[in-house]
Structures are given as structure tokens and as C-alpha cells.
Design a protein around this motif. Structure first.
Motif, PDB file in Angstrom:
ATOM      1  N   VAL A 156       0.827  -1.204   0.000  1.00  0.00           N
ATOM      2  CA  VAL A 156       0.000   0.000   0.000  1.00  0.00           C
ATOM      3  C   VAL A 156       0.866   1.261   0.000  1.00  0.00           C
ATOM      4  O   VAL A 156       1.873   1.341   0.717  1.00  0.00           O
ATOM      5  CB  VAL A 156      -0.907   0.000   1.259  1.00  0.00           C
ATOM      6  N   ASN A 157       0.464   2.248  -0.811  1.00  0.00           N
ATOM      7  CA  ASN A 157       1.063   3.580  -0.690  1.00  0.00           C
ATOM      8  C   ASN A 157      -0.016   4.548  -0.202  1.00  0.00           C
ATOM      9  O   ASN A 157      -1.106   4.130   0.153  1.00  0.00           O
ATOM     10  CB  ASN A 157       1.713   4.041  -2.003  1.00  0.00           C
ATOM     11  N   ARG A 158       0.272   5.822  -0.198  1.00  0.00           N
ATOM     12  CA  ARG A 158      -0.663   6.773   0.401  1.00  0.00           C
ATOM     13  C   ARG A 158      -1.963   6.915  -0.396  1.00  0.00           C
ATOM     14  O   ARG A 158      -2.935   7.492   0.083  1.00  0.00           O
ATOM     15  CB  ARG A 158      -0.007   8.134   0.626  1.00  0.00           C
ATOM     16  N   ASN A 159      -1.984   6.369  -1.607  1.00  0.00           N
ATOM     17  CA  ASN A 159      -3.196   6.433  -2.419  1.00  0.00           C
ATOM     18  C   ASN A 159      -3.976   5.121  -2.440  1.00  0.00           C
ATOM     19  O   ASN A 159      -5.029   5.035  -3.054  1.00  0.00           O
ATOM     20  CB  ASN A 159      -2.816   6.817  -3.861  1.00  0.00           C
ATOM     21  N   GLY A 160      -3.463   4.097  -1.763  1.00  0.00           N
ATOM     22  CA  GLY A 160      -4.162   2.819  -1.724  1.00  0.00           C
ATOM     23  C   GLY A 160      -3.260   1.661  -2.139  1.00  0.00           C
ATOM     24  O   GLY A 160      -2.033   1.805  -2.247  1.00  0.00           O
TER      25      GLY A 160
END
Length: 228
Positions: A220-224
Motif C-alpha cells: 500500500v502507498n498513500r493512495n491505496g
């Protein structure tokens, strides 16, 4: 009350993660190798400091004993401690050092803390990985990750992400995911990253605070969720 243990939390992403989780009501135990810096960081944040060197069996065991005696259990383990190694080299000693912290250190810490995690009603493990270890990102010429030659670091983060998915399959009773902070301004890159340290901890904090049904084995990154 959610009890969270974070390795490598005396500065950078670990420190900011601790600060944000404390704001959200977590009881944070701040782990760091350097006792002076760790204690100073914990005092500033209102956390409790526990010395831990993830490359040392005795140090990790002592940290587990300390947490067991004080908190009794761990709800969230954040494996944040990491080293970057040297740029552009495939030196064996450098590779061994980086893997010892970034991969073996995560296994050592995770295995040692499992008994305390299993006392939680909803245990969570978050491994701080990186798109520097992503095959998709490092093969995309439009991405900055494709321009960097960092063999030890990139290999270690690729291994960590895969290790996360394997742990998730092996232990379905624990929610285990990997986070990509993104290119964040920290000491790792001489503060050259375009993201703030707060933005860089978005994925870690999200994984540490989401509900039990959110899923395991994700990257996961900060956008999903993203492919790796």
C-alpha cells in the motif's frame, strides 16, 4: 487502548509515525538502537522508549521482555528500522549489512514479538518497504525509481515485500501488510524527496489504524493498494 511498537523511531518516518499515532490515541513504545537519541525522541513525543537493535538477538529478546513487563501485549508492530547501504555497489559486505537490518532484522523482530501480538484481539504488523524494490516501478522509465542503481537497498525492499505476503499467508490470524512511503524528504536522501515526512507516513498510519476487515498481504502507498 492500542499498544504500538515501532522500530527505528527516533527520527524520520518512524518518529513521525509515532507522533501521528499518539495523536490518534495509541500508546506508543518507541524503539531505537541509539539509547540517547531514542530516549530524547520518546520524551518529546510522550512515548516510552525501549532500546532495540534489530540485528542482535539478545537486544530484541530484551525489548520483548521489557514490553511484556510494562504493556503486556502488542496490538501493532511497525517494522520501520532500515539502512540504505552504498550507492551503485554490489559489494558483498554491503549487501550482507543491508539485508541483516532490512530483511533478517524484520524476521528477527517479528518472530520475537509474535507471542505479544497473539495476546491482542486484532494484531497488526506493518512492514515499511519501498517502491525502490518494486519491479513495476523500477522498470517504468517514467518513474524516478528506474533511474537509481542501489543494489543492496532495492533487493532488500523487494525481499521485504515478498516476505510480507508470505507471512500474511502463513499467519491469517494477524493482519500483515507492507507500506511504501514514497519519495519522502528524510536523512536517507539528504531531504531531497518532494514529499513531506507527514505525507510519507500516510500509508503506514493508514495500515496501523484501519479496521480488522481491511485485508492482509497487501502492498500500500498513500493512495491505496498498488502492484509490486
Amino acid at each position: 487502548m492500542t499498544i504500538t511498537f515501532i522500530t527505528g523511531a527516533n527520527k524520520g518516518l518512524g518518529y513521525e509515525t509515532a507522533r501521528r499515532l499518539i495523536e490518534q490515541g495509541h500508546t506508543v513504545v518507541l524503539g531505537a538502537r541509539d539509547s540517547d537519541r531514542g530516549a530524547e525522541a520518546a520524551d518529546k513525543l510522550g512515548a516510552r522508549f525501549v532500546q532495540i537493535d534489530v540485528t542482535d538477538d539478545e537486544s530484541v529478546a530484551a525489548a520483548v521482555t521489557d514490553v511484556e513487563q510494562h504493556e503486556g501485549l502488542v496490538d501493532v508492530l511497525i517494522n520501520n528500522a532500515g539502512v540504505q547501504g552504498r550507492f551503485g555497489t554490489t559489494d558483498v559486505a554491503d549487501l550482507r549489512e543491508v539485508l541483516e537490518v532490512n530483511v533478517i532484522g524484520v524476521v528477527r523482530t517479528t518472530e520475537a514479538f509474535l507471542p505479544l501480538l497473539k495476546r491482542s484481539t486484532a494484531p497488526v504488523i506493518v512492514n515499511v518497504s519501498s517502491d525502490m524494490g518494486s519491479l513495476a516501478a523500477t522498470h517504468d522509465p517514467a518513474r524516478p525509481e528506474s533511474k537509481v542503481i542501489f543494489p543492496a537497498y532495492t533487493a532488500s525492499k523487494a525481499a521485504l515485500t515478498m516476505l510480507t505476503t508470505q507471512y500474511a499467508k502463513a499467519m491469517p490470524e494477524i493482519r500483515i501488510n507492507a507500506a511504501d512511503p514514497g519519495y519522502t524528504a528524510t536523512d536517507f536522501n539528504n531531504h531531497s524527496g518532494p514529499q513531506s515526512v507527514t505525507e510519507g507516513t500516510d500509508a503506514v498510519v493508514a495500515l496501523a489504524t484501519e479496521g480488522p476487515g481491511a485485508g492482509s498481504g497487501r502492498y500500500v502507498n498513500r493512495n491505496g493498494s498498488v502492484a509490486f
